[in-house]
Scaffold this active site. Sequence first.
Site, mmCIF file in Angstrom:
data_model
loop_
_atom_site.group_PDB
_atom_site.id
_atom_site.type_symbol
_atom_site.label_atom_id
_atom_site.label_comp_id
_atom_site.label_asym_id
_atom_site.label_seq_id
_atom_site.Cartn_x
_atom_site.Cartn_y
_atom_site.Cartn_z
ATOM 1 N N GLN A 178 0.788 6.683 -5.302
ATOM 2 C CA GLN A 178 2.150 7.137 -5.618
ATOM 3 C C GLN A 178 3.002 5.926 -5.985
ATOM 4 O O GLN A 178 4.155 6.070 -6.368
ATOM 5 C CB GLN A 178 2.774 7.833 -4.402
ATOM 6 C CG GLN A 178 2.019 9.071 -3.954
ATOM 7 C CD GLN A 178 2.483 9.514 -2.569
ATOM 8 O OE1 GLN A 178 3.427 10.290 -2.446
ATOM 9 N NE2 GLN A 178 1.838 9.029 -1.538
ATOM 10 N N ASN A 179 2.437 4.749 -5.818
ATOM 11 C CA ASN A 179 3.220 3.529 -6.053
ATOM 12 C C ASN A 179 3.296 3.204 -7.535
ATOM 13 O O ASN A 179 2.345 3.426 -8.283
ATOM 14 C CB ASN A 179 2.611 2.354 -5.296
ATOM 15 C CG ASN A 179 2.590 2.606 -3.800
ATOM 16 O OD1 ASN A 179 3.266 3.517 -3.326
ATOM 17 N ND2 ASN A 179 1.816 1.832 -3.070
ATOM 18 N N VAL A 180 4.412 2.618 -7.909
ATOM 19 C CA VAL A 180 4.628 2.266 -9.318
ATOM 20 C C VAL A 180 4.558 0.751 -9.497
ATOM 21 O O VAL A 180 4.847 0.237 -10.564
ATOM 22 C CB VAL A 180 5.996 2.813 -9.807
ATOM 23 C CG1 VAL A 180 6.046 4.333 -9.708
ATOM 24 C CG2 VAL A 180 7.173 2.197 -9.030
ATOM 25 N N ASP A 181 4.166 0.043 -8.420
ATOM 26 C CA ASP A 181 4.282 -1.421 -8.425
ATOM 27 C C ASP A 181 3.136 -2.170 -9.110
ATOM 28 O O ASP A 181 3.242 -3.376 -9.372
ATOM 29 C CB ASP A 181 4.474 -1.947 -6.986
ATOM 30 C CG ASP A 181 3.356 -1.539 -6.025
ATOM 31 O OD1 ASP A 181 2.212 -1.321 -6.476
ATOM 32 O OD2 ASP A 181 3.627 -1.450 -4.809
ATOM 33 N N HIS A 212 2.782 8.577 -10.095
ATOM 34 C CA HIS A 212 4.233 8.484 -10.283
ATOM 35 C C HIS A 212 4.600 7.469 -11.363
ATOM 36 O O HIS A 212 5.746 7.034 -11.454
ATOM 37 C CB HIS A 212 4.926 8.138 -8.958
ATOM 38 C CG HIS A 212 4.904 9.270 -7.964
ATOM 39 N ND1 HIS A 212 5.255 9.122 -6.644
ATOM 40 C CD2 HIS A 212 4.570 10.577 -8.112
ATOM 41 C CE1 HIS A 212 5.136 10.289 -6.017
ATOM 42 N NE2 HIS A 212 4.720 11.185 -6.888
ATOM 43 N N GLY A 217 -0.542 4.737 4.191
ATOM 44 C CA GLY A 217 0.832 4.279 3.975
ATOM 45 C C GLY A 217 1.710 5.264 3.240
ATOM 46 O O GLY A 217 2.549 4.853 2.437
ATOM 47 N N THR A 218 1.532 6.541 3.531
ATOM 48 C CA THR A 218 2.432 7.528 2.920
ATOM 49 C C THR A 218 2.993 8.450 3.997
ATOM 50 O O THR A 218 2.269 8.833 4.927
ATOM 51 C CB THR A 218 1.740 8.344 1.792
ATOM 52 O OG1 THR A 218 2.646 9.339 1.309
ATOM 53 C CG2 THR A 218 0.443 8.995 2.240
ATOM 54 N N ASN A 277 -1.671 4.629 9.184
ATOM 55 C CA ASN A 277 -0.216 4.509 9.168
ATOM 56 C C ASN A 277 0.242 3.967 10.530
ATOM 57 O O ASN A 277 -0.307 4.359 11.555
ATOM 58 C CB ASN A 277 0.406 5.906 8.924
ATOM 59 C CG ASN A 277 1.817 5.845 8.397
ATOM 60 O OD1 ASN A 277 2.702 5.285 9.053
ATOM 61 N ND2 ASN A 277 2.042 6.411 7.222
HETATM 62 P P1 OAD Z 1 7.612 6.582 2.203
HETATM 63 O O1 OAD Z 1 8.608 5.502 2.263
HETATM 64 O O2 OAD Z 1 8.054 7.988 2.276
HETATM 65 O O3 OAD Z 1 6.554 6.372 3.386
HETATM 66 C C1 OAD Z 1 5.999 5.134 3.656
HETATM 67 C C2 OAD Z 1 5.012 5.292 4.777
HETATM 68 O O4 OAD Z 1 4.381 4.035 4.970
HETATM 69 C C3 OAD Z 1 5.641 5.684 6.123
HETATM 70 O O5 OAD Z 1 4.898 6.750 6.686
HETATM 71 C C4 OAD Z 1 5.506 4.436 6.968
HETATM 72 O O6 OAD Z 1 5.286 4.711 8.342
HETATM 73 C C5 OAD Z 1 4.273 3.787 6.352
HETATM 74 N N1 OAD Z 1 4.172 2.340 6.520
HETATM 75 C C6 OAD Z 1 5.156 1.427 6.703
HETATM 76 N N2 OAD Z 1 4.643 0.179 6.801
HETATM 77 C C7 OAD Z 1 3.290 0.316 6.633
HETATM 78 C C8 OAD Z 1 2.196 -0.603 6.623
HETATM 79 N N3 OAD Z 1 2.393 -1.918 6.767
HETATM 80 N N4 OAD Z 1 0.953 -0.110 6.437
HETATM 81 C C9 OAD Z 1 0.744 1.233 6.275
HETATM 82 N N5 OAD Z 1 1.742 2.137 6.291
HETATM 83 C C10 OAD Z 1 2.995 1.695 6.465
HETATM 84 O O7 OAD Z 1 6.716 6.304 0.901
HETATM 85 P P2 OAD Z 1 5.761 7.316 0.122
HETATM 86 O O8 OAD Z 1 5.082 8.244 1.047
HETATM 87 O O9 OAD Z 1 4.914 6.488 -0.771
HETATM 88 O O10 OAD Z 1 8.556 8.777 -5.388
HETATM 89 O O11 OAD Z 1 6.810 8.117 -0.739
HETATM 90 C C11 OAD Z 1 6.379 9.041 -1.684
HETATM 91 C C12 OAD Z 1 7.309 9.033 -2.874
HETATM 92 O O12 OAD Z 1 8.665 9.192 -2.442
HETATM 93 C C13 OAD Z 1 7.341 7.730 -3.637
HETATM 94 O O13 OAD Z 1 6.276 7.597 -4.549
HETATM 95 C C14 OAD Z 1 8.654 7.797 -4.338
HETATM 96 C C15 OAD Z 1 9.523 8.299 -3.209
HETATM 97 O O14 OAD Z 1 10.654 8.979 -3.575
HETATM 98 C C16 OAD Z 1 9.215 8.572 -6.532
HETATM 99 O O15 OAD Z 1 9.917 7.608 -6.737
HETATM 100 C C17 OAD Z 1 8.964 9.658 -7.534
#
Ligand code: OAD
Length: 258
Positions: A105-108, A123, A197-198, A223
């Site tokens: 889901q990452n754009v990086d 994404h 990490g989602t 996570n």
């Molecule tokens: P979130 O910010 O919603 O979730 C990040 C997750 O990573 C959380 O569950 C954290 O607990 C976990 N986390 C934090 N540090 C970590 C680490 N060091 N190792 C592993 N996990 C860790 O991000 P996404 O689930 O990616 O969409 O969000 C989904 C989408 O929402 C994104 O792609 C973006 C956003 O709006 C768009 O921009 C379209």
Amino acid sequence: MSLDSGCDNLLERLRDPATKLVVLTGAGISAESGIPTFRDPGEGLWAQYDPQELASAEGFRKNPKLVFQWYAWRRAKVMAAQANQGHMVLARWAQRFPAMTLVTQNVDGLHTRAGSSQIIEMHGSIHILRCFDRGHEGSWDDLPSQWTLENLEPLRCQICGSWMRPGVVWFGESIASSDMEQIGEALANCEVFLAIGTSGVVYPAAGFLAEARRQGAFTVVINPDSAARGTSHLFLKGKAAEVLPGLDAALEVRISKK
Ligand code: OAD
């Protein structure tokens, strides 16, 4: 990382390089590279900024300069970052498991920088620019070399003159149908599904684990936050850049023993 029975089960499945593995990553895998997540309390981007303002077509129409500047700032952060051990392990696993599908889901673009190829960037990518009206491609290289956030003006399309926007999927926009087809096929055949990490709140990605499980896959969540475990068979609590190398090392030991 403690190797409980669930973990043993996972390693046994991963011992076979023919295992059909689907890996879904989210912002957390890049956290150790210094890229902020979206929903972590306090530091998450959506705790500080309004997604409707910065990640929607309406927000862009209202204030193209602000949105363009925000993505330029985020891209600069990404350009200055390095892929971490979590990305690296997945790049190695793509060699080990020829039937692995990596969906992010990452754009990086950090998976690519770690050496992964054939990633489904569902994404989109922050490194691509296309024009708002007609989708003509542009380039961040067209920015003046000495830009600062204060003096940055959004770029215009060189073909039709409309504003340039980042090549990412915003709220209210659809995932490319070719990506969804590939993902659907991978989930239908999946034997091991890993969500790393989602937060699992943004659809359609949030539904992939349940779908993989329905199709008979062994499902795993990595996570640091227990709230993300969902309905997975195995929850590995910890940071991706620590858990994945631990898992990889345990797998090496398992393979060398048999
Ligand atoms: P979130 O910010 O919603 O979730 C990040 C997750 O990573 C959380 O569950 C954290 O607990 C976990 N986390 C934090 N540090 C970590 C680490 N060091 N190792 C592993 N996990 C860790 O991000 P996404 O689930 O990616 O969409 O969000 C989904 C989408 O929402 C994104 O792609 C973006 C956003 O709006 C768009 O921009 C379209």
